[in-house]
Design an enzyme around this catalytic site. Structure first.
Site, PDB file in Angstrom:
ATOM      1  N   GLN A 104     -18.232 -41.430  12.556  1.00 28.54           N
ATOM      2  CA  GLN A 104     -17.747 -42.579  13.343  1.00 28.54           C
ATOM      3  C   GLN A 104     -18.940 -43.399  13.800  1.00 28.54           C
ATOM      4  O   GLN A 104     -18.786 -44.448  14.412  1.00 28.54           O
ATOM      5  CB  GLN A 104     -16.984 -42.086  14.575  1.00 28.54           C
ATOM      6  CG  GLN A 104     -15.758 -41.267  14.225  1.00 28.54           C
ATOM      7  CD  GLN A 104     -15.244 -40.482  15.428  1.00 28.54           C
ATOM      8  OE1 GLN A 104     -14.500 -41.010  16.239  1.00 28.54           O
ATOM      9  NE2 GLN A 104     -15.643 -39.238  15.560  1.00 28.54           N
ATOM     10  N   ILE A 146     -25.776 -30.190  19.541  1.00 26.61           N
ATOM     11  CA  ILE A 146     -25.680 -29.953  18.094  1.00 26.61           C
ATOM     12  C   ILE A 146     -27.055 -29.795  17.439  1.00 26.61           C
ATOM     13  O   ILE A 146     -27.229 -28.974  16.545  1.00 26.61           O
ATOM     14  CB  ILE A 146     -24.826 -31.049  17.413  1.00 26.61           C
ATOM     15  CG1 ILE A 146     -24.514 -30.668  15.973  1.00 26.61           C
ATOM     16  CG2 ILE A 146     -25.468 -32.420  17.496  1.00 26.61           C
ATOM     17  CD1 ILE A 146     -23.354 -31.405  15.373  1.00 26.61           C
ATOM     18  N   CYS A 164     -25.744 -68.409  10.790  1.00 27.10           N
ATOM     19  CA  CYS A 164     -26.186 -68.472   9.394  1.00 27.10           C
ATOM     20  C   CYS A 164     -26.769 -69.859   9.118  1.00 27.10           C
ATOM     21  O   CYS A 164     -26.489 -70.818   9.854  1.00 27.10           O
ATOM     22  CB  CYS A 164     -24.966 -68.245   8.503  1.00 27.10           C
ATOM     23  SG  CYS A 164     -25.275 -68.376   6.736  1.00 27.10           S
ATOM     24  N   HIS A 205     -16.501 -46.442  10.791  1.00 29.90           N
ATOM     25  CA  HIS A 205     -16.546 -47.616  11.682  1.00 29.90           C
ATOM     26  C   HIS A 205     -17.627 -48.619  11.283  1.00 29.90           C
ATOM     27  O   HIS A 205     -18.027 -49.443  12.097  1.00 29.90           O
ATOM     28  CB  HIS A 205     -16.745 -47.145  13.139  1.00 29.90           C
ATOM     29  CG  HIS A 205     -15.584 -46.355  13.669  1.00 29.90           C
ATOM     30  ND1 HIS A 205     -15.659 -45.509  14.744  1.00 29.90           N
ATOM     31  CD2 HIS A 205     -14.290 -46.295  13.246  1.00 29.90           C
ATOM     32  CE1 HIS A 205     -14.472 -44.955  14.965  1.00 29.90           C
ATOM     33  NE2 HIS A 205     -13.626 -45.410  14.064  1.00 29.90           N
ATOM     34  N   PHE A 236     -20.684 -42.890  24.118  1.00 34.54           N
ATOM     35  CA  PHE A 236     -19.820 -43.644  25.027  1.00 34.54           C
ATOM     36  C   PHE A 236     -19.427 -42.802  26.244  1.00 34.54           C
ATOM     37  O   PHE A 236     -19.426 -43.281  27.355  1.00 34.54           O
ATOM     38  CB  PHE A 236     -18.547 -44.099  24.297  1.00 34.54           C
ATOM     39  CG  PHE A 236     -18.729 -45.370  23.495  1.00 34.54           C
ATOM     40  CD1 PHE A 236     -19.938 -46.056  23.492  1.00 34.54           C
ATOM     41  CD2 PHE A 236     -17.674 -45.878  22.756  1.00 34.54           C
ATOM     42  CE1 PHE A 236     -20.091 -47.220  22.756  1.00 34.54           C
ATOM     43  CE2 PHE A 236     -17.823 -47.054  22.007  1.00 34.54           C
ATOM     44  CZ  PHE A 236     -19.030 -47.724  22.011  1.00 34.54           C
TER      45      PHE A 236
HETATM   46  P1  CNA Z   1     -17.873 -40.384  22.426  1.00 35.03           P
HETATM   47  O1  CNA Z   1     -16.466 -40.632  22.782  1.00 35.03           O
HETATM   48  O2  CNA Z   1     -18.934 -41.029  23.233  1.00 35.03           O
HETATM   49  O3  CNA Z   1     -18.067 -38.797  22.495  1.00 35.03           O
HETATM   50  C1  CNA Z   1     -19.288 -38.187  22.245  1.00 35.03           C
HETATM   51  C2  CNA Z   1     -19.102 -36.691  22.421  1.00 35.03           C
HETATM   52  O4  CNA Z   1     -20.304 -36.065  22.008  1.00 35.03           O
HETATM   53  C3  CNA Z   1     -18.838 -36.257  23.857  1.00 35.03           C
HETATM   54  O5  CNA Z   1     -17.710 -35.417  23.879  1.00 35.03           O
HETATM   55  C4  CNA Z   1     -20.114 -35.496  24.270  1.00 35.03           C
HETATM   56  O6  CNA Z   1     -19.842 -34.369  25.076  1.00 35.03           O
HETATM   57  C5  CNA Z   1     -20.639 -35.050  22.938  1.00 35.03           C
HETATM   58  N1  CNA Z   1     -22.096 -34.931  22.877  1.00 35.03           N
HETATM   59  C6  CNA Z   1     -23.044 -35.738  23.430  1.00 35.03           C
HETATM   60  N2  CNA Z   1     -24.283 -35.324  23.085  1.00 35.03           N
HETATM   61  C7  CNA Z   1     -24.101 -34.216  22.314  1.00 35.03           C
HETATM   62  C8  CNA Z   1     -24.996 -33.335  21.663  1.00 35.03           C
HETATM   63  N3  CNA Z   1     -26.312 -33.484  21.721  1.00 35.03           N
HETATM   64  N4  CNA Z   1     -24.470 -32.309  20.946  1.00 35.03           N
HETATM   65  C9  CNA Z   1     -23.122 -32.121  20.880  1.00 35.03           C
HETATM   66  N5  CNA Z   1     -22.239 -32.918  21.482  1.00 35.03           N
HETATM   67  C10 CNA Z   1     -22.715 -33.957  22.184  1.00 35.03           C
HETATM   68  O7  CNA Z   1     -18.166 -40.727  20.911  1.00 35.03           O
HETATM   69  P2  CNA Z   1     -17.192 -40.648  19.630  1.00 35.03           P
HETATM   70  O8  CNA Z   1     -18.059 -40.745  18.455  1.00 35.03           O
HETATM   71  O9  CNA Z   1     -16.241 -39.529  19.730  1.00 35.03           O
HETATM   72  O10 CNA Z   1     -16.356 -41.992  19.828  1.00 35.03           O
HETATM   73  C11 CNA Z   1     -16.211 -42.845  18.831  1.00 35.03           C
HETATM   74  C12 CNA Z   1     -16.937 -44.181  19.002  1.00 35.03           C
HETATM   75  C13 CNA Z   1     -18.288 -44.151  19.669  1.00 35.03           C
HETATM   76  C14 CNA Z   1     -17.211 -44.654  17.622  1.00 35.03           C
HETATM   77  O11 CNA Z   1     -16.450 -45.785  17.358  1.00 35.03           O
HETATM   78  C15 CNA Z   1     -18.693 -44.982  17.523  1.00 35.03           C
HETATM   79  O12 CNA Z   1     -18.931 -46.115  16.743  1.00 35.03           O
HETATM   80  C16 CNA Z   1     -19.118 -45.196  18.936  1.00 35.03           C
HETATM   81  N6  CNA Z   1     -20.582 -45.028  19.201  1.00 35.03           N
HETATM   82  C17 CNA Z   1     -21.468 -44.790  18.189  1.00 35.03           C
HETATM   83  C18 CNA Z   1     -22.814 -44.628  18.441  1.00 35.03           C
HETATM   84  C19 CNA Z   1     -23.787 -44.365  17.307  1.00 35.03           C
HETATM   85  O13 CNA Z   1     -23.571 -44.887  16.207  1.00 35.03           O
HETATM   86  N7  CNA Z   1     -24.834 -43.571  17.507  1.00 35.03           N
HETATM   87  C20 CNA Z   1     -23.283 -44.706  19.767  1.00 35.03           C
HETATM   88  C21 CNA Z   1     -22.350 -44.966  20.794  1.00 35.03           C
HETATM   89  C22 CNA Z   1     -21.004 -45.115  20.481  1.00 35.03           C
END
Ligand code: CNA
Length: 239
Positions: free
Chosen positions: A104, A232, A151, A122, A34
Site C-alpha cells: 500500500q 518488522i 507542465c 496505491h 498514518f
Molecule cells: P497505517 O494505517 O498508518 O498503519 C501502519 C501500521 O504499521 C500501524 O498499525 C503501526 O502499528 C504499524 N507499524 C508502524 N511501524 C512499524 C514497524 N516498524 N514494524 C511493524 N509495524 C509497524 O498504514 P497503512 O499502510 O495500513 O494504511 C494505508 C495507507 C497509508 C496507504 O494508503 C499508504 O499509501 C499510506 N502511507 C504510506 C506511506 C509510505 O509509502 N511509506 C507513509 C504514510 C502513509
C-alpha cells in the site's frame, strides 16, 4: 519453539511466500505512517491526512493539497532509504522463495531495495504526470515547483498516487488476489488493515501460514496463524 523460530522455519521451507505490507514497513527508514502515535494522524494539521490526500481535497484545496503532499509524502522519500525489511524481501525473491510484494506504500522503497515483482496498490510518488498532455515528471520536479506544479503545456502535474475516493487499478488488484490465493506463506506487515479495498485482500488467502508482523494490534489478528507485535525490521533482521 518461539514465534520467530516458527516464522524462520516456515520461510526456510517455502518457495511460495507472498508479502503484503503498509506504511509500517517504512517507519524504520524514518518515514512516518498514518496511524502510529508519531504518525501523521497525530501531528497537528487542520485536517486529517485521509482528507488531505483525497480527490476532493486535490480539486477544492489544491494549494494546501500540494503543500501537504510535497512536505509529508514526497520529500521524506528522497531523504530516506530502504531498511532491513525491504532488503530481506528482495533477498528472498532472488533466492526464488518469495513470489511478490504487494504494498500500500507509495515510497518506491521495495524497488530501490531490489525487489522486482512489486504490486503498488496505491501508486507511487516516483511517477507524476500532466493531467492535460500526459507528460511525465520526476518527484524532484514536483517538490521543487513553486506551489502547484505546472507542465510546460500549462496543465497541472499530479502524482500517480491513488487518492482517497479514487478507484484502484483493477489489473493490479486481480494480480494481487491471484498471488495471495496461491501463496503458501502470506506475511502481512506494517499495516493497520483499515484501508479498503486493500485490507480485504487478506480474505483470499486459503493456506494455514498467515503471519502478521505489526507493532500494534489489528482487528485481523485473530485470523492469523502467527502474530508478532514487534518492529518488522527487527523481526526480519533475525531471520
Ligand atoms: P497505517 O494505517 O498508518 O498503519 C501502519 C501500521 O504499521 C500501524 O498499525 C503501526 O502499528 C504499524 N507499524 C508502524 N511501524 C512499524 C514497524 N516498524 N514494524 C511493524 N509495524 C509497524 O498504514 P497503512 O499502510 O495500513 O494504511 C494505508 C495507507 C497509508 C496507504 O494508503 C499508504 O499509501 C499510506 N502511507 C504510506 C506511506 C509510505 O509509502 N511509506 C507513509 C504514510 C502513509
Amino acid at each position: 519453539m518461539s514465534e520467530i523460530e516458527t516464522l524462520k522455519q516456515w520461510i526456510d521451507e517455502s518457495d511460495n511466500i507472498v508479502f503484503f505490507g503498509g506504511a509500517g514497513v517504512s517507519t524504520e527508514s524514518g518515514i512516518p505512517d498514518f496511524r502510529s502515535v508519531d504518525g501523521l494522524y497525530n501531528q497537528k494539521y487542520k485536517y486529517p491526512p485521509e482528507v488531505m490526500v483525497s480527490h476532493t481535497f486535490l480539486t477544492q484545496h489544491t494549494e494546501e493539497f500540494y503543500d501537504f503532499y510535497k512536505e509529508k509524502l514526497a520529500a521524506p522519500v528522497l531523504n530516506a532509504k530502504p531498511n532491513v525489511a525491504h532488503y530481506k524481501l528482495a533477498e528472498w525473491e532472488k533466492q526464488g522463495k518469495l513470489k511478490a510484494v504487494i504494498t500500500q506504500n507509495i515510497d518506491g522503497f521495495h524497488q530501490l531495495a531490489g525487489s522486482k515483482e512489486v504490486l503498488e496498490l496505491h501508486g507511487t510518488v516516483m511517477k507524476n504526470y500532466c493531467e492535460k498532455c500526459g507528460k511525465r515528471y520526476t518527484v524532484e520536479d514536483v517538490i521543487k515547483a513553486d506551489g502547484v506544479p505546472k507542465c510546460s503545456c500549462g496543465g497541472r502535474i499530479r502524482p500517480d498516487v491513488v487518492l482517497y475516493e479514487e478507484g484502484l487499478d483493477m489489473d493490479i488488484m486481480e494480480r494481487a488476489v491471484r498471488y495471495i490465493q496461491k501463496a503458501d506463506v502470506l506475511i502481512i506487515g506494517g499495516t493497520s488493515l483499515v484501508v479498503y479495498p486493500a485490507a480485504g485482500l487478506i480474505r483470499y488467502y486459503t493456506g494455514n501460514k498467515l503471519v502478521l508482523v505489526n507493532l500494534s494490534e489489528t482487528s485481523q489478528d485473530r485470523y492469523a496463524d502467527l502474530v508478532i507485535h514487534e518492529k518488522i525490521g527487527e523481526v526480519f533482521s533475525k531471520l
